[in-house]
Design an enzyme around this catalytic site. Structure first.
Site, PDB file in Angstrom:
ATOM      1  N   ILE A  41      -1.388  -9.691  -6.542  1.00  0.00           N
ATOM      2  CA  ILE A  41      -0.388  -8.785  -7.103  1.00  0.00           C
ATOM      3  C   ILE A  41      -0.897  -8.179  -8.418  1.00  0.00           C
TER       4      ILE A  41
ATOM      5  N   GLU B 134       1.516 -11.620   1.043  1.00  0.00           N
ATOM      6  CA  GLU B 134       1.583 -13.081   0.920  1.00  0.00           C
ATOM      7  C   GLU B 134       0.249 -13.682   1.363  1.00  0.00           C
ATOM      8  N   PRO B 135       0.007 -14.956   1.059  1.00  0.00           N
ATOM      9  CA  PRO B 135      -1.259 -15.565   1.469  1.00  0.00           C
ATOM     10  C   PRO B 135      -1.512 -15.393   2.977  1.00  0.00           C
TER      11      PRO B 135
ATOM     12  N   HIS C 285       0.216 -13.188   5.028  1.00  0.00           N
ATOM     13  CA  HIS C 285       0.711 -11.906   5.554  1.00  0.00           C
ATOM     14  C   HIS C 285       0.289 -10.770   4.644  1.00  0.00           C
TER      15      HIS C 285
ATOM     16  N   MET D 192     -29.061   7.013  -6.534  1.00  0.00           N
ATOM     17  CA  MET D 192     -29.746   8.113  -7.220  1.00  0.00           C
ATOM     18  C   MET D 192     -30.163   7.742  -8.635  1.00  0.00           C
ATOM     19  N   LEU D 193     -29.455   6.781  -9.225  1.00  0.00           N
ATOM     20  CA  LEU D 193     -29.817   6.367 -10.590  1.00  0.00           C
ATOM     21  C   LEU D 193     -30.861   5.244 -10.587  1.00  0.00           C
TER      22      LEU D 193
ATOM     23  N   GLU E 145      -3.074  -1.316  -0.360  1.00  0.00           N
ATOM     24  CA  GLU E 145      -2.188  -0.222   0.103  1.00  0.00           C
ATOM     25  C   GLU E 145      -2.476   0.129   1.559  1.00  0.00           C
TER      26      GLU E 145
ATOM     27  N   ALA F 247       2.709   5.512  -3.306  1.00  0.00           N
ATOM     28  CA  ALA F 247       1.500   4.979  -3.960  1.00  0.00           C
ATOM     29  C   ALA F 247       0.237   5.443  -3.237  1.00  0.00           C
TER      30      ALA F 247
HETATM   31  P1  TGC Z   1       6.849  -0.912  12.111  1.00  0.00           P
HETATM   32  O1  TGC Z   1       7.636  -1.573  13.204  1.00  0.00           O
HETATM   33  O2  TGC Z   1       5.903   0.189  12.484  1.00  0.00           O
HETATM   34  O3  TGC Z   1       7.812  -0.339  11.006  1.00  0.00           O
HETATM   35  C1  TGC Z   1       8.898  -1.091  10.478  1.00  0.00           C
HETATM   36  C2  TGC Z   1       9.886  -0.102   9.895  1.00  0.00           C
HETATM   37  O4  TGC Z   1       9.263   0.604   8.813  1.00  0.00           O
HETATM   38  C3  TGC Z   1       9.244   2.031   9.078  1.00  0.00           C
HETATM   39  N1  TGC Z   1       7.975   2.551   8.546  1.00  0.00           N
HETATM   40  C4  TGC Z   1       7.897   3.247   7.424  1.00  0.00           C
HETATM   41  N2  TGC Z   1       8.842   3.684   6.574  1.00  0.00           N
HETATM   42  C5  TGC Z   1       8.438   4.367   5.501  1.00  0.00           C
HETATM   43  N3  TGC Z   1       7.140   4.621   5.229  1.00  0.00           N
HETATM   44  C6  TGC Z   1       6.151   4.187   6.055  1.00  0.00           C
HETATM   45  N4  TGC Z   1       4.870   4.399   5.747  1.00  0.00           N
HETATM   46  C7  TGC Z   1       6.510   3.462   7.214  1.00  0.00           C
HETATM   47  N5  TGC Z   1       5.816   2.879   8.225  1.00  0.00           N
HETATM   48  C8  TGC Z   1       6.739   2.316   9.042  1.00  0.00           C
HETATM   49  C9  TGC Z   1       9.355   2.123  10.595  1.00  0.00           C
HETATM   50  O5  TGC Z   1       9.882   3.366  10.989  1.00  0.00           O
HETATM   51  C10 TGC Z   1      10.299   0.974  10.899  1.00  0.00           C
HETATM   52  O6  TGC Z   1      11.618   1.361  10.536  1.00  0.00           O
HETATM   53  P2  TGC Z   1      12.873   0.862  11.413  1.00  0.00           P
HETATM   54  O7  TGC Z   1      14.026   1.534  10.747  1.00  0.00           O
HETATM   55  O8  TGC Z   1      12.584   1.328  12.804  1.00  0.00           O
HETATM   56  O9  TGC Z   1      12.882  -0.630  11.274  1.00  0.00           O
HETATM   57  O10 TGC Z   1       6.095  -2.050  11.298  1.00  0.00           O
HETATM   58  P3  TGC Z   1       4.893  -3.012  11.716  1.00  0.00           P
HETATM   59  O11 TGC Z   1       5.309  -4.388  11.375  1.00  0.00           O
HETATM   60  O12 TGC Z   1       4.428  -2.716  13.126  1.00  0.00           O
HETATM   61  O13 TGC Z   1       3.731  -2.595  10.701  1.00  0.00           O
HETATM   62  C11 TGC Z   1       3.224  -1.331  10.633  1.00  0.00           C
HETATM   63  C12 TGC Z   1       2.052  -1.282   9.618  1.00  0.00           C
HETATM   64  C13 TGC Z   1       0.906  -2.156  10.062  1.00  0.00           C
HETATM   65  C14 TGC Z   1       1.598   0.169   9.617  1.00  0.00           C
HETATM   66  C15 TGC Z   1       2.539  -1.701   8.227  1.00  0.00           C
HETATM   67  O14 TGC Z   1       2.935  -3.015   8.201  1.00  0.00           O
HETATM   68  C16 TGC Z   1       1.500  -1.485   7.147  1.00  0.00           C
HETATM   69  O15 TGC Z   1       1.415  -0.393   6.590  1.00  0.00           O
HETATM   70  N6  TGC Z   1       0.690  -2.539   6.774  1.00  0.00           N
HETATM   71  C17 TGC Z   1      -0.189  -2.482   5.646  1.00  0.00           C
HETATM   72  C18 TGC Z   1       0.365  -3.318   4.526  1.00  0.00           C
HETATM   73  C19 TGC Z   1       0.129  -2.704   3.174  1.00  0.00           C
HETATM   74  O16 TGC Z   1      -0.199  -1.547   3.023  1.00  0.00           O
HETATM   75  N7  TGC Z   1       0.333  -3.496   2.133  1.00  0.00           N
HETATM   76  C20 TGC Z   1       0.216  -3.002   0.803  1.00  0.00           C
HETATM   77  C21 TGC Z   1       0.718  -4.018  -0.194  1.00  0.00           C
HETATM   78  S1  TGC Z   1       1.052  -3.320  -1.792  1.00  0.00           S
HETATM   79  C22 TGC Z   1      -0.451  -3.015  -2.434  1.00  0.00           C
HETATM   80  O17 TGC Z   1      -1.470  -3.153  -1.840  1.00  0.00           O
HETATM   81  C23 TGC Z   1      -0.431  -2.547  -3.818  1.00  0.00           C
HETATM   82  S2  TGC Z   1      -1.983  -2.308  -4.538  1.00  0.00           S
HETATM   83  C24 TGC Z   1      -1.443  -1.374  -5.822  1.00  0.00           C
HETATM   84  C25 TGC Z   1      -2.454  -1.013  -6.821  1.00  0.00           C
HETATM   85  O18 TGC Z   1      -2.941  -1.916  -7.518  1.00  0.00           O
HETATM   86  O19 TGC Z   1      -2.682   0.229  -6.962  1.00  0.00           O
HETATM   87  P1  FAD Z   2      -5.855  -9.045   6.243  1.00  0.00           P
HETATM   88  O1  FAD Z   2      -4.573  -8.425   6.635  1.00  0.00           O
HETATM   89  O2  FAD Z   2      -6.044 -10.500   6.528  1.00  0.00           O
HETATM   90  O3  FAD Z   2      -7.026  -8.238   6.960  1.00  0.00           O
HETATM   91  C1  FAD Z   2      -8.352  -8.765   7.121  1.00  0.00           C
HETATM   92  C2  FAD Z   2      -9.137  -7.762   7.987  1.00  0.00           C
HETATM   93  O4  FAD Z   2      -8.519  -7.680   9.275  1.00  0.00           O
HETATM   94  C3  FAD Z   2      -9.131  -6.354   7.405  1.00  0.00           C
HETATM   95  O5  FAD Z   2     -10.391  -5.748   7.619  1.00  0.00           O
HETATM   96  C4  FAD Z   2      -8.077  -5.634   8.233  1.00  0.00           C
HETATM   97  O6  FAD Z   2      -8.326  -4.241   8.339  1.00  0.00           O
HETATM   98  C5  FAD Z   2      -8.256  -6.315   9.587  1.00  0.00           C
HETATM   99  N1  FAD Z   2      -7.032  -6.254  10.397  1.00  0.00           N
HETATM  100  C6  FAD Z   2      -5.807  -6.779  10.132  1.00  0.00           C
HETATM  101  N2  FAD Z   2      -4.947  -6.475  11.117  1.00  0.00           N
HETATM  102  C7  FAD Z   2      -5.637  -5.729  12.029  1.00  0.00           C
HETATM  103  C8  FAD Z   2      -5.285  -5.093  13.238  1.00  0.00           C
HETATM  104  N3  FAD Z   2      -4.029  -5.125  13.732  1.00  0.00           N
HETATM  105  N4  FAD Z   2      -6.249  -4.426  13.904  1.00  0.00           N
HETATM  106  C9  FAD Z   2      -7.522  -4.347  13.417  1.00  0.00           C
HETATM  107  N5  FAD Z   2      -7.903  -4.922  12.262  1.00  0.00           N
HETATM  108  C10 FAD Z   2      -6.973  -5.608  11.576  1.00  0.00           C
HETATM  109  N6  FAD Z   2      -0.366  -6.446  -2.545  1.00  0.00           N
HETATM  110  C11 FAD Z   2       0.874  -6.324  -3.083  1.00  0.00           C
HETATM  111  O7  FAD Z   2       1.878  -6.591  -2.422  1.00  0.00           O
HETATM  112  N7  FAD Z   2       1.040  -5.906  -4.371  1.00  0.00           N
HETATM  113  C12 FAD Z   2      -0.009  -5.601  -5.168  1.00  0.00           C
HETATM  114  O8  FAD Z   2       0.178  -5.204  -6.332  1.00  0.00           O
HETATM  115  C13 FAD Z   2      -1.329  -5.727  -4.640  1.00  0.00           C
HETATM  116  N8  FAD Z   2      -2.406  -5.507  -5.437  1.00  0.00           N
HETATM  117  C14 FAD Z   2      -3.660  -5.794  -4.959  1.00  0.00           C
HETATM  118  C15 FAD Z   2      -4.756  -5.753  -5.833  1.00  0.00           C
HETATM  119  C16 FAD Z   2      -6.027  -6.079  -5.370  1.00  0.00           C
HETATM  120  C17 FAD Z   2      -7.180  -6.088  -6.324  1.00  0.00           C
HETATM  121  C18 FAD Z   2      -6.216  -6.423  -4.012  1.00  0.00           C
HETATM  122  C19 FAD Z   2      -7.590  -6.760  -3.485  1.00  0.00           C
HETATM  123  C20 FAD Z   2      -5.139  -6.472  -3.142  1.00  0.00           C
HETATM  124  C21 FAD Z   2      -3.848  -6.172  -3.613  1.00  0.00           C
HETATM  125  N9  FAD Z   2      -2.727  -6.314  -2.779  1.00  0.00           N
HETATM  126  C22 FAD Z   2      -1.468  -6.166  -3.293  1.00  0.00           C
HETATM  127  C23 FAD Z   2      -2.884  -6.830  -1.420  1.00  0.00           C
HETATM  128  C24 FAD Z   2      -3.393  -5.818  -0.406  1.00  0.00           C
HETATM  129  O9  FAD Z   2      -2.402  -4.900  -0.061  1.00  0.00           O
HETATM  130  C25 FAD Z   2      -3.899  -6.618   0.818  1.00  0.00           C
HETATM  131  O10 FAD Z   2      -5.091  -7.270   0.425  1.00  0.00           O
HETATM  132  C26 FAD Z   2      -4.129  -5.727   2.012  1.00  0.00           C
HETATM  133  O11 FAD Z   2      -2.909  -5.192   2.499  1.00  0.00           O
HETATM  134  C27 FAD Z   2      -4.857  -6.474   3.159  1.00  0.00           C
HETATM  135  O12 FAD Z   2      -4.268  -7.707   3.420  1.00  0.00           O
HETATM  136  P2  FAD Z   2      -5.197  -9.028   3.485  1.00  0.00           P
HETATM  137  O13 FAD Z   2      -6.037  -9.065   2.262  1.00  0.00           O
HETATM  138  O14 FAD Z   2      -4.322 -10.177   3.772  1.00  0.00           O
HETATM  139  O15 FAD Z   2      -6.174  -8.767   4.707  1.00  0.00           O
END
Ligand code: TGC
Ligand code: FAD
Length: 392
Positions: A170, A140-141, A143, A345-346, A371, A250
């Protein structure tokens, strides 16, 4: 753009670790990328447009749901085959791999794992064939790294749910037929809902002016009092662990995909270093250039081993989320560093669209962010080894 002369590096004979099926699947994807992606992708990236005509080809090589069972239209392959397909696609372009990752791991996977049989039958075959494209709304914007703080929400209105909120960044949003959307119910519990294009109050504006992933369409998902039928709620898992479970799949694919981008940059720089003459010698004869190439092939080989081992563990069900984080972080960082060195290099040619390197480099700036950012994955590893949680 120059003709695609790609030759995959395999310094440690890793092909010996692959089955005949792995090699067949990989080679089919490799040939398809050479034939249908490489000749057009630079032009689409320059125009900031997703090449929709490749959707059928992606489906044909099994890139939509590689490991989803065949009864639902998936390819029924194992995890290493999935990884190899992602590697080959990202060798062409990270944006094309994004489309395949989202469709497979972030849309088909949750419907398969958390959906009921009716939902599987309704959505999975159409997604596997590419007739429908899906998107995944978690960020989200306000989160991004902290999706647990999301404010998108739904209320139970008796015969339907009322969904409000907004998702941003997204992939696939501007042309998706369905979106798997994560939102909180009145008790604050996170659930997945399938939102379909055409539902009143649902819009998907495109995000413009990106310098990265230009051949992938990115946008918002906006929900303004959208009436979602009750049968569109994914019933079998809730809580933040549900979307994070999709991310495991993913991120695994990205760990492989990044190797593809790195291989393409290395292969291009290696060829160029033998052809480009300066001071009367090929630049590849200078020690400084050899250092770059030697380090690149070393890092690619290490990344290949990491991905392969993770694939084995993922297949036998023992890979942990933290192990997946390590591979995603390491391999994307590796690819980004290789892209930067290869571009240097290029020389001046490195910034030209005649070669793929600058496009890979810019794409990887998104891959290192989405991710889970590079920092977030480091903190996941830090938590895993110390038992001390930096997020709380
Ligand atoms: P936390 O309290 O640690 O965990 C909450 C619940 O989730 C469970 N859990 C997991 N389960 C499955 N797989 C994992 N990797 C898991 N990590 C945690 C955990 O056990 C707990 O379960 P329960 O039953 O106890 O409630 O959560 P937190 O709020 O402290 O956050 C942890 C953190 C920072 C690692 C997590 O929020 C995180 O990974 N943040 C990064 C967000 C992210 O990756 N966003 C991606 C958006 S999608 C995207 O970017 C698509 S791009 C696609 C493309 O174009 O290719
Ligand atoms: P922020 O969370 O605001 O982070 C900003 C900086 O702060 C980063 O350097 C981060 O590492 C740092 N930071 C944050 N928290 C901490 C901490 N606790 N400690 C230390 N450093 C911290 N999302 C979807 O849901 N679906 C999609 O299909 C998808 N596609 C995407 C496609 C593109 C091209 C891009 C750019 C993003 C996409 N995303 C998607 C979103 C993506 O997952 C987020 O951009 C990413 O998770 C980071 O969130 P943010 O951009 O809000 O950065």
């Amino acid at each position: 753009m120059k003709p695609d002369l790609f030759q995959a590096p395999d310094y440690y004979n890793l092909d010996e670790l692959l089955t005949e099926e792995h090699k067949l699947v990989r080679d089919a994807a490799r040939e398809w990328v050479k034939r249908d992606v490489s000749p057009i992708i630079e032009d689409y990236a320059q125009r900031a447009e997703f090449p929709k005509q490749i959707i059928k080809g992606l489906a044909d090589i099994g890139a939509f749901g590689p490991y989803i069972p065949e009864e639902y239209g998936g390819a029924g392959l194992d995890q290493i085959s999935y990884g190899l397909i992602m590697q080959e696609i990202e060798r062409g372009d990270s944006g094309v791999r994004s489309t395949a990752s989202v469709q497979s791991s972030l849309v088909m996977y949750p419907i398969w794992k958390y959906g009921n049989e009716e939902q599987r039958q309704k959505y999975l075959p159409k997604l596997a064939s590419g007739e429908w494209i899906g998107s995944f709304g978690l960020t989200e914007p306000d989160h991004g790294s902290n999706p647990g703080g999301m404010t998108t929400n739904f209320k139970d209105m008796g015969d339907h749910y009322l969904l409000n909120g907004a998702k941003m960044w997204i992939s696939n949003s501007p042309f998706c037929q369905i979106a798997v959307v994560w939102a909180k119910n009145e008790e604050g519990r996170i659930h997945g809902l399938i939102v379909e294009r055409g539902m009143e109050g649902f819009s998907t504006p495109e995000t413009h002016n990106k310098w990265s992933l230009r051949a992938s369409a990115t946008g918002e998902l906006i929900f303004d009092n959208v009436k979602v039928p009750k049968e569109n709620l994914l019933p079998n898992k809730s809580g933040l662990g549900a979307p994070l479970g999709c991310l495991d799949s993913a991120r695994f694919g990205i760990a492989w995909g990044a190797i593809g981008a790195a291989m393409d940059c290395y292969d291009t720089a290696l060829r160029y270093s033998k052809e480009r003459i300066q001071f009367g010698k090929p630049i590849g004869q200078f020690q400084l250039q050899q250092k770059k190439l030697a380090e690149m092939i070393t890092e690619i080989t290490k990344a290949q081993l990491l991905a392969w081992r993770l694939g084995v563990m993922r297949e036998n069900g023992t890979a942990t989320s933290a192990q997946i984080s390590m591979a995603k972080r390491n391999n994307v960082d590796m690819a980004l560093k290789i892209a930067r060195d290869a571009r240097q290099m290029l020389g001046g040619m490195g910034i030209s669209g005649e070669y793929s390197i600058m496009r890979h480099m810019m794409n990887l700036e998104s891959v290192v962010t989405y991710e889970g950012t590079h920092d977030i994955h480091l903190l996941i590893t830090g938590f895993d080894v110390t038992g001390l949680n930096a997020f709380k």
